[in-house]
Design an enzyme around this catalytic site. Structure first.
Site, PDB file in Angstrom:
ATOM      1  CG  HIS A   1      -1.747   1.282   1.442  1.00 11.74           C
ATOM      2  ND1 HIS A   1      -2.892   1.409   0.804  1.00 11.74           N
ATOM      3  CD2 HIS A   1      -1.244   2.359   2.169  1.00 11.74           C
ATOM      4  CE1 HIS A   1      -3.552   2.568   1.273  1.00 11.74           C
ATOM      5  NE2 HIS A   1      -2.408   3.187   1.852  1.00 11.74           N
ATOM      6  CD  GLU A   2       2.122   3.484   3.599  1.00 11.07           C
ATOM      7  OE1 GLU A   2       2.268   4.712   3.071  1.00 11.07           O
ATOM      8  OE2 GLU A   2       0.983   3.262   4.329  1.00 11.07           O
TER       9      GLU A   2
ATOM     10  CG  HIS B   1       0.461   6.201  -0.365  1.00  9.65           C
ATOM     11  ND1 HIS B   1      -0.769   6.748  -0.843  1.00  9.65           N
ATOM     12  CD2 HIS B   1       0.307   5.745   0.848  1.00  9.65           C
ATOM     13  CE1 HIS B   1      -1.766   6.700  -0.125  1.00  9.65           C
ATOM     14  NE2 HIS B   1      -1.157   5.937   0.754  1.00  9.65           N
TER      15      HIS B   1
END
Length: 235
Positions: A103-104, A107
Site C-alpha cells: 500500500h505504501e 503512494h
C-alpha cells in the site's frame, strides 16, 4: 450562541456519533491486521523485501526503505522519497504486513506518476495545517465575544476547520487508489497468491475505512459548528 446548560448541549450527539464511528473503525483495522498478521505468506518475503521488489518492478530506484518504530505507523514521505515501514511490517512475512508495505509502495508510485488527487492533497497540506491550528482558538474566542466581532471570528474558525475537512475528503481517493495499486502489484509480481490476496484485501479495506470514519467524524463536527453558529445569529 445559544446556551444549553453547563452539562447539556444537544449538538454533542454529533461529536459522540463521530467518535464512535472512529473507535469502531480503529478496532476493526487492528483486529483484522492481527488476524492476518498470523498468516505467513507463501513467498516468505517480509514487508521490506516485498516493498523493494514492488518498487523495482515499477522502475522506482530513488526511494529508500527505512524501519520506523511503532505499530501501523507505516507511511511514504514524498518530500524525502522515503518509504517507512513500522515494527509490525518491516520484518514480518505475514500477508497483512506485505499488504501494508505494498500500500505504501502504491503512494510512491502515485508520486512518480503525478497522480492528480495526490498532487491536490500535497498542495493543500499547508493551508489545511494552518486551518486545523487556528480553527478552535478562533471559535472559542468568538464564543466569549457577544458582538459581531465574535460572530466573525467563529465564522472564520469554521472556514478554517472546513479546510481541514477538505483535506480529509481529498485523502480518500488517494488511499483507495493506493490500495488498488497494491493489490494489483502483489498479483502481478506474484508475491502473493490468489487466496492470499483475498486476505490482504480485507486488511487494506479495513484500513481504508479508518479514513472514511475520520472524514465522517469531521463532517459531523463541522455540521455541529454550523448549527451552533446559526443559533448564535438567530439570537
Amino acid at each position: 450562541m445559544p446556551y444549553y446548560g453547563f452539562y447539556f448541549d444537544p449538538t454533542y450527539i454529533l461529536v459522540i456519533i463521530g467518535a464512535l464511528i472512529c473507535l469502531i473503525a480503529s478496532a476493526r483495522v487492528k483486529s483484522t491486521f492481527r488476524k492476518y498478521d498470523r498468516v505467513r505468506s507463501m513467498s516468505g518475503m517480509t514487508g521490506a523485501q516485498a516493498a523493494e521488489r514492488i518498487l523495482l518492478s515499477a522502475g522506482i530506484r530513488d526511494v529508500s526503505i527505512q524501519h520506523v518504530s511503532g505499530e501501523l505507523t507505516d507511511h511514504y514521505d514524498p518530500r524525502n522519497k522515503v518509504l517507512r515501514l513500522s515494527d509490525s511490517t518491516y520484518g514480518s512475512a505475514s500477508v497483512a504486513a506485505v499488504g501494508v508495505a505494498a500500500h505504501e509502495c502504491g503512494h510512491a508510485i502515485q508520486h512518480q506518476k503525478a497522480y492528480a488527487p495526490l498532487l491536490v492533497r500535497s498542495a493543500i497540506v499547508p493551508v489545511a495545517n494552518i486551518g486545523s491550528t487556528l480553527a478552535w482558538p478562533l471559535i472559542v474566542i468568538g464564543m466569549f465575544i457577544t458582538s459581531n466581532t465574535g460572530t466573525l471570528l467563529i465564522n472564520i474558525g469554521i472556514l478554517c476547520f472546513s479546510l481541514a475537512v477538505l483535506f480529509q475528503l481529498v485523502t480518500l481517493p488517494v488511499e483507495f487508489n493506493a490500495s488498488s495499486r497494491a493489490l494489483r502489484l502483489l498479483g502481478d509480481t506474484r508475491i502473493l497468491g490468489a487466496e492470499e490476496l483475498k486476505s490482504t484485501r480485507k486488511v487494506l479495506k479495513a484500513a481504508a475505512l479508518t479514513y472514511v470514519a475520520g472524514a465522517a467524524a469531521s463532517i459531523l463536527q463541522l455540521l455541529r459548528l454550523l448549527f451552533l453558529s446559526s443559533g448564535r445569529r438567530n439570537d
